[in-house]
Enzyme design. Structure first.
Site, mmCIF file in Angstrom:
data_model
loop_
_atom_site.group_PDB
_atom_site.id
_atom_site.type_symbol
_atom_site.label_atom_id
_atom_site.label_comp_id
_atom_site.label_asym_id
_atom_site.label_seq_id
_atom_site.Cartn_x
_atom_site.Cartn_y
_atom_site.Cartn_z
ATOM 1 N N LYS A 32 -10.411 16.562 30.005
ATOM 2 C CA LYS A 32 -10.709 15.440 29.103
ATOM 3 C C LYS A 32 -11.677 15.861 27.988
ATOM 4 O O LYS A 32 -12.654 16.570 28.248
ATOM 5 C CB LYS A 32 -11.344 14.298 29.916
ATOM 6 C CG LYS A 32 -11.957 13.163 29.105
ATOM 7 C CD LYS A 32 -10.929 12.240 28.492
ATOM 8 C CE LYS A 32 -11.604 11.117 27.680
ATOM 9 N NZ LYS A 32 -10.614 10.275 26.983
ATOM 10 N N CYS A 41 -10.413 11.667 17.551
ATOM 11 C CA CYS A 41 -10.601 10.532 18.462
ATOM 12 C C CYS A 41 -10.696 9.257 17.643
ATOM 13 O O CYS A 41 -11.593 9.127 16.805
ATOM 14 C CB CYS A 41 -11.864 10.689 19.303
ATOM 15 S SG CYS A 41 -12.124 9.231 20.328
#
Ligand code: DHB
Length: 311
Positions: free
Chosen positions: A45, A128
């Protein structure tokens, strides 16, 4: 039977099909499950320096066409992942770190630590879409270049970028130039399409709670945009940089389309969350069948073989 293995920048992937960063890869249990699965790598992640709980829930929803998420970077903090690395490396497949710092210097700190711990590859996440007040770096070419220069100085291991989807030729060309100028080794494309909105018409309501319901779109909805981004970068820099294609992979045929467009490996996000890590066993078998049916004996042989439609 054809091989589904792939070689990227000298790193051997037992399968070209891997998890996309962010899909079932946050906890130690998630990462062990990826290690034990038939995925070709373990992608950790996207990390921050400090642990984060992420956004309020519900922050993920899915329908038959894909998914919408505003997770907000929930992760254990890079130091925990560095601690896990010796055991994760024992699964015998490449270990790929992903970083997205929230403060100046964070990416450099994290990359240096992952490098020292022996990570195989690093992905700098320029895309992101879910952090309030933070634009996606990948849409700012000047800031991306400066960031990648600082990151490049931290490691001589294969370092790649996770890119947001681009929709305009100028943007593909500008980012390709930045990647060449900063000696980036590989490209991961696409991240989710930012600021999408799912609506439940019966309840007249949004379907995720954070960010006023806006989130990143993934799954089948995004496959044509993903294939286009893979193919554009393949045309621009495919001879210099391998591409990990991400977006809309549900079947072995979807993987094959990414490979035809120019991908050397393919990430699975939404479908991994929906189906679990057994998805890799199914996709490896399906990809081998599709390659065989088309007369290819490897991923490399099929890479970029997409033909123009004669007028
Ligand atoms: C998150 C989502 C992304 O698309 C990404 O690249 C990184 C983090 C998230 O919300 O956690």
């Amino acid at each position: 039977m054809p091989t589904v293995a792939s070689l990227l920048k000298g790193i051997q992937f037992p399968s070209a099909i891997i998890n996309a960063a962010g899909a079932k890869d946050v906890s130690r249990a998630d990462l062990d499950a990826l290690g034990a699965s038939a995925s070709g790598a373990i992608v950790i992640k996207t990390a921050t320096v400090e642990h984060r709980d992420g956004n309020v829930t519900p922050r993920w929803t899915t329908d038959e066409m894909g998914s919408l998420n505003s997770m907000g970077l929930p992760n254990l903090g890079y130091q925990r992942y560095v601690e896990y690395m010796p055991q994760l490396k024992a699964y015998g497949k490449p270990l790929i770190a992903s970083v997205s710092g929230v403060n100046d210097g964070d990416n450099e700190t994290m990359i240096a630590a992952y490098h020292a711990a022996g990570v195989d590859m690093v992905e700098v996440n320029l895309s992101c879409p879910n952090i309030a007040g933070k634009g996606q770096l990948g849409y700012d070419f000047v800031a991306s270049k400066a960031m990648l220069e600082r990151c490049r100085a931290q490691t001589d291991k294969p370092m790649g970028v996770k890119l947001p989807p681009y929709l305009d030729n100028y943007h593909f060309e500008a980012m390709a130039e930045v990647l060449q100028q900063t000696n980036v080794d590989f490209i991961v494309t696409i991240n989710s399409i930012g600021n999408a909105l799912f609506i439940d018409p019966d309840r007249e309501m949004k379907l995720i709670a954070p960010n006023s319901g806006f989130g990143g779109l993934g799954g089948r909805y995004v496959k044509p945009t993903a294939l286009a981004n893979v193919h554009k970068f393949f045309q621009l820099v495919g001879d210099q940089m391998p591409i990990i294609g991400v977006g809309g992979v549900v079947s072995g045929t979807d993987v094959f389309e990414h490979i035809l467009a120019g991908a050397s490996a393919v990430g699975v996000g939404t479908q991994l969350v929906n189906e679990g890590p057994d998805v890799f066993t199914r996709l490896n078998a399906e990809l081998a069948d599709v390659l065989a049916a088309h007369g290819y004996d490897s991923v490399e042989a099929a890479r970029g073989q997409l033909r123009e439609l004669a007028a």
